[in-house]
Design an enzyme around this catalytic site. Structure first.
Site, PDB file in Angstrom:
ATOM      1  CG  HIS A 130       0.206   6.173  -0.784  1.00  0.00           C
ATOM      2  ND1 HIS A 130      -0.909   6.682  -1.411  1.00  0.00           N
ATOM      3  CD2 HIS A 130      -0.258   5.459   0.288  1.00  0.00           C
ATOM      4  CE1 HIS A 130      -2.001   6.311  -0.755  1.00  0.00           C
ATOM      5  NE2 HIS A 130      -1.623   5.561   0.272  1.00  0.00           N
ATOM      6  CG  HIS A 154      -1.869   1.144   1.285  1.00  0.00           C
ATOM      7  ND1 HIS A 154      -3.120   1.116   0.720  1.00  0.00           N
ATOM      8  CD2 HIS A 154      -1.736   2.388   1.830  1.00  0.00           C
ATOM      9  CE1 HIS A 154      -3.723   2.271   0.905  1.00  0.00           C
ATOM     10  NE2 HIS A 154      -2.901   3.065   1.583  1.00  0.00           N
ATOM     11  CD  GLU A 155       1.660   3.522   3.662  1.00  0.00           C
ATOM     12  OE1 GLU A 155       1.899   4.613   3.100  1.00  0.00           O
ATOM     13  OE2 GLU A 155       0.607   3.309   4.279  1.00  0.00           O
TER      14      GLU A 155
END
Length: 364
Positions: free
Chosen positions: A21, A17-18
């Site tokens: 980003h 997920h990170e």
């Protein structure tokens, strides 16, 4: 080892997920000065040319930091590569990239599982309905039903081999709120009679807090070609996404009846550990399901989540200017406190329900 495997899966999903980003920002030339897996005290740290990479003590999340509001940053506030100075579309891509990364990862994991295990060909049914995860606070658990039990009959009616038995038992439960049901349970080599009285949910249906499934075993075959793997994976991915969205919809529309089924980190690890112990391939399904859940949760328009930040961007796009920074910070900080509070509550609640903790309390 199974517990460590489940924790590792959660850590990987947070990392994915990170990374979504981070890659979305760096690929557009946007500054990102911090990348962290976990929260709290720093355990490991590496300083790159532009970014500080850290692993922190509490692996319940992670974050990508931007120098926009960093008082120690020497980047001029009008630099076009600061996130806040980019067009709305650029910022929306960065904010939504974590959700997109989780969805892509879930699809690839499903494809990997099909490539390893094979394509489901048929399901060989056996008599009865098998009990899947049981909410320990539920009516069913208090009545003595446990995960892995096979329900053979309800009110004297045999549950024969086939998927119809699952539908029949579900209907009997839903249509008999506050009425006693007589069950015959098979647990290993023992048959046990049990009495179960469903509680009445807000929509008037009976509810006992168990997940049911057909009793039997799936038969797999080798995939014919890679195209078949990706096609079947796409169908399964669609089913999981739709089912997850429906589940959150039920939580919103029927909160009182479904709130008790919400699981926190402890129960998630517990479920993942059991799947890893039963079958390592099942751990891939667990990873895909949790990854999709993380994506759906994060896209909700709630403060401190990606969806909340996208909501701020939508307001900015509609009115031509962003909300005042103090309002945004206040909303996000309030949301973060509420989410952390909920997380701590679920951790404490689920920790006290662990078998060895309850035995410890009983010994005091």
């Amino acid at each position: 080892m199974s517990v460590l495997a489940a924790i590792a899966v959660l850590a990987i999903l947070i990392l994915v997920h990170e990374l979504g980003h981070f890659i979305a920002a760096r690929s557009q030339g946007i500054y990102a000065n911090r990348f962290s897996l976990g929260f709290g005290p720093i355990l490991l740290k590496y300083q790159g040319s532009q970014t500080e990479y850290t692993i922190r003590a509490f692996p319940l999340g992670g974050f990508v930091g931007f120098p926009d509001d960093d008082p120690d940053s020497d980047i001029p506030p009008n630099d076009p590569n600061l996130l806040r100075n980019r067009p709305i579309l650029d910022r929306a891509i960065v904010i939504s990239a974590g959700v997109i990364a989780n969805l892509i990862f879930a699809y690839l994991v499903l494809a990997l599982q099909l490539g390893i295990v094979g394509i489901p060909q048929e399901f060989k049914y056996q008599p009865g309905v098998i009990v899947k995860p049981v909410n320990e606070q539920s009516i069913a658990y208090q009545a003595g039903i446990r995960e892995g039990d096979i329900i053979l009959s309800v009110n004297g009616q045999e549950l024969t081999a086939g998927n119809d038995s699952t539908l029949l038992l579900t209907k009997e439960i839903q249509t008999h709120p506050n009425q006693q049901l007589d069950l015959k349970i098979q647990r290993q080599n023992e048959q046990i009679p049990l009495k179960l009285t469903p509680t009445q949910s807000a929509d008037g249906k009976g509810l006992v807090g168990i997940e049911l499934g057909p009793n039997g075993k799936a038969v797999y075959r080798r995939p014919q070609n890679p195209t078949e793997i990706f096609t079947v994976a796409a169908n399964r991915f669609q089913q999981l996404v739709v089912g997850t969205i429906k589940g959150f919809g039920q939580l919103l529309t029927n909160f009182q009846a479904t709130a008790s089924q919400v699981s926190g980190p402890i129960n998630i690890v517990k479920i993942g550990a059991k799947l890893a112990a039963d079958n390592l391939a099942n751990l891939l399904s667990f990873a895909a399901i949790i990854s999709i859940n993380l994506a759906v949760i994060n896209i909700l328009p709630l403060p401190a989540l990606d969806g909340g930040q996208l909501a701020f961007l939508l307001i900015e796009g509609l009115f031509g200017k962003p909300l005042p920074a103090k309002i945004q910070e206040g909303v996000m900080q309030t949301g973060l406190v509420l989410l952390l509070g909920l997380g701590i509550f679920l951790i404490v609640k689920e920790t006290t329900q662990l078998d060895f903790v309850q035995q410890l309390f009983q010994g005091l």
